[in-house]
Write an enzyme that holds these catalytic residues in place. Structure first.
Site, PDB file in Angstrom:
ATOM      1  N   SER A  74      -6.103  -2.071  -0.850  1.00 38.99           N
ATOM      2  CA  SER A  74      -6.223  -0.976   0.110  1.00 38.99           C
ATOM      3  C   SER A  74      -7.136  -1.358   1.267  1.00 38.99           C
ATOM      4  O   SER A  74      -8.052  -2.172   1.129  1.00 38.99           O
ATOM      5  CB  SER A  74      -6.786   0.267  -0.569  1.00 38.99           C
ATOM      6  OG  SER A  74      -5.933   0.711  -1.594  1.00 38.99           O
TER       7      SER A  74
HETATM    8  N1  SAH Z   1      -7.027   0.048  -6.059  1.00 35.59           N
HETATM    9  C1  SAH Z   1      -6.388  -1.073  -5.404  1.00 35.59           C
HETATM   10  C2  SAH Z   1      -5.097  -0.685  -4.724  1.00 35.59           C
HETATM   11  C3  SAH Z   1      -3.927  -1.221  -5.439  1.00 35.59           C
HETATM   12  S1  SAH Z   1      -2.354  -0.726  -4.800  1.00 35.59           S
HETATM   13  C4  SAH Z   1      -7.381  -1.716  -4.447  1.00 35.59           C
HETATM   14  O1  SAH Z   1      -8.515  -1.833  -4.826  1.00 35.59           O
HETATM   15  O2  SAH Z   1      -7.034  -2.150  -3.374  1.00 35.59           O
HETATM   16  C5  SAH Z   1      -1.881   0.477  -5.996  1.00 35.59           C
HETATM   17  C6  SAH Z   1      -1.634  -0.004  -7.399  1.00 35.59           C
HETATM   18  O3  SAH Z   1      -1.129   1.107  -8.137  1.00 35.59           O
HETATM   19  C7  SAH Z   1      -0.590  -1.106  -7.555  1.00 35.59           C
HETATM   20  O4  SAH Z   1      -1.188  -2.217  -8.175  1.00 35.59           O
HETATM   21  C8  SAH Z   1       0.483  -0.485  -8.448  1.00 35.59           C
HETATM   22  O5  SAH Z   1       1.048  -1.392  -9.379  1.00 35.59           O
HETATM   23  C9  SAH Z   1      -0.317   0.594  -9.166  1.00 35.59           C
HETATM   24  N2  SAH Z   1       0.468   1.685  -9.744  1.00 35.59           N
HETATM   25  C10 SAH Z   1       1.569   2.303  -9.249  1.00 35.59           C
HETATM   26  N3  SAH Z   1       2.008   3.250 -10.110  1.00 35.59           N
HETATM   27  C11 SAH Z   1       1.136   3.235 -11.171  1.00 35.59           C
HETATM   28  C12 SAH Z   1       1.067   3.958 -12.399  1.00 35.59           C
HETATM   29  N4  SAH Z   1       1.950   4.894 -12.719  1.00 35.59           N
HETATM   30  N5  SAH Z   1       0.064   3.671 -13.247  1.00 35.59           N
HETATM   31  C13 SAH Z   1      -0.863   2.709 -12.953  1.00 35.59           C
HETATM   32  N6  SAH Z   1      -0.841   1.979 -11.836  1.00 35.59           N
HETATM   33  C14 SAH Z   1       0.154   2.236 -10.945  1.00 35.59           C
END
Ligand code: SAH
Length: 224
Positions: free
Chosen positions: A71
């Site tokens: 993010s």
């Molecule tokens: N928190 C991260 C952002 C990751 S992007 C950061 O520090 O930058 C969002 C993430 O959510 C992705 O890795 C995706 O695989 C995950 N995601 C999507 N749907 C999900 C679900 N139902 N349960 C857990 N993770 C999920």
């Protein structure tokens, strides 16, 4: 200063680049000093691929593989700020993050909240986050592999739940696993997403407020 024997990653270990990133986050409107300190203390370059490390302190989302992104720093800060609002003693508070990704936001949240649980549905990213986070030694952060639509019942109830992936609505499990008075900060919507804050009152009802337009990856079901 880089630790003895560690590569200095082309100056990325210097606090100056991190300070500039934090200045940008502040310019965009995040003022909570606790959040800005946390952003200053977590080395974001450890969470992106070597090839992208030189861009780690730009205020932008970057690819982390598997169609997912780390993010934008401003967004991580904004979510942290909104999650902290109304929590009297964050050090005594429990937080659930849905969507660990590479683990960056989880590391930031672990600077702010007493106990952090973060769940990821993609095994490869869950494993990668564990590797990325190891050198930071955060004993108050627990990573869970699974479908975050169901929350993480074992760690409930939570003072706050934050999400890094957008669903059409808030999964009922999140509301169930929230303490009365607790809050969810999450992107909601398909084509047009809004960052919303949902506060659960003593009777279990939820009051939602839209904060700003955002763009997150979709919240998916099941694991992969
Ligand atoms: N928190 C991260 C952002 C990751 S992007 C950061 O520090 O930058 C969002 C993430 O959510 C992705 O890795 C995706 O695989 C995950 N995601 C999507 N749907 C999900 C679900 N139902 N349960 C857990 N993770 C999920």
């Amino acid at each position: 200063m880089p630790a003895p024997g560690s590569a200095d990653h082309g100056g990325l270990n210097s606090s100056r680049v991190r300070d500039r990133m934090v200045d940008r986050v502040r310019e965009l409107g995040v003022r909570d000093p606790r959040v800005l300190d946390a952003m200053r203390s977590v080395p974001r370059h450890l969470f992106v691929d070597e090839a992208l490390a030189s861009r780690a302190y730009e205020d932008t989302a970057l690819p982390i593989g598997h169609g997912q992104t780390i993010s934008q720093p401003y967004i991580v800060a904004r979510i942290a700020e909104l999650a902290l609002e109304g929590i009297a003693d964050p050090r005594a508070a429990r937080l659930l993050e849905v969507g660990t990704g590479c683990g960056y936001a989880a590391a930031v949240m672990a600077q702010l909240f007493g106990d952090v649980v973060s769940i990821e549905r993609l095994r490869a990213l869950h494993d990668r986050a564990r590797e990325n986070l190891r050198p930071l030694r955060l004993p108050n952060l627990r990573l869970v592999f699974g479908d975050g639509n169901r929350g993480v019942a074992a760690g409930a109830p939570y003072d706050a739940i934050v999400a890094a992936a957008a669903g059409d609505e808030l999964p009922p499990a999140w509301i169930e696993q929230l303490k009365p008075g607790g809050r969810i900060v999450a992107p909601v919507g398909a084509l047009h997403q809004q960052l919303i804050v949902a506060i659960k009152d003593a009777s279990g009802r939820v009051q939602k407020t839209g904060k700003e337009a955002v763009r997150f990856v979709p919240l998916r079901g099941g694991v992969g």
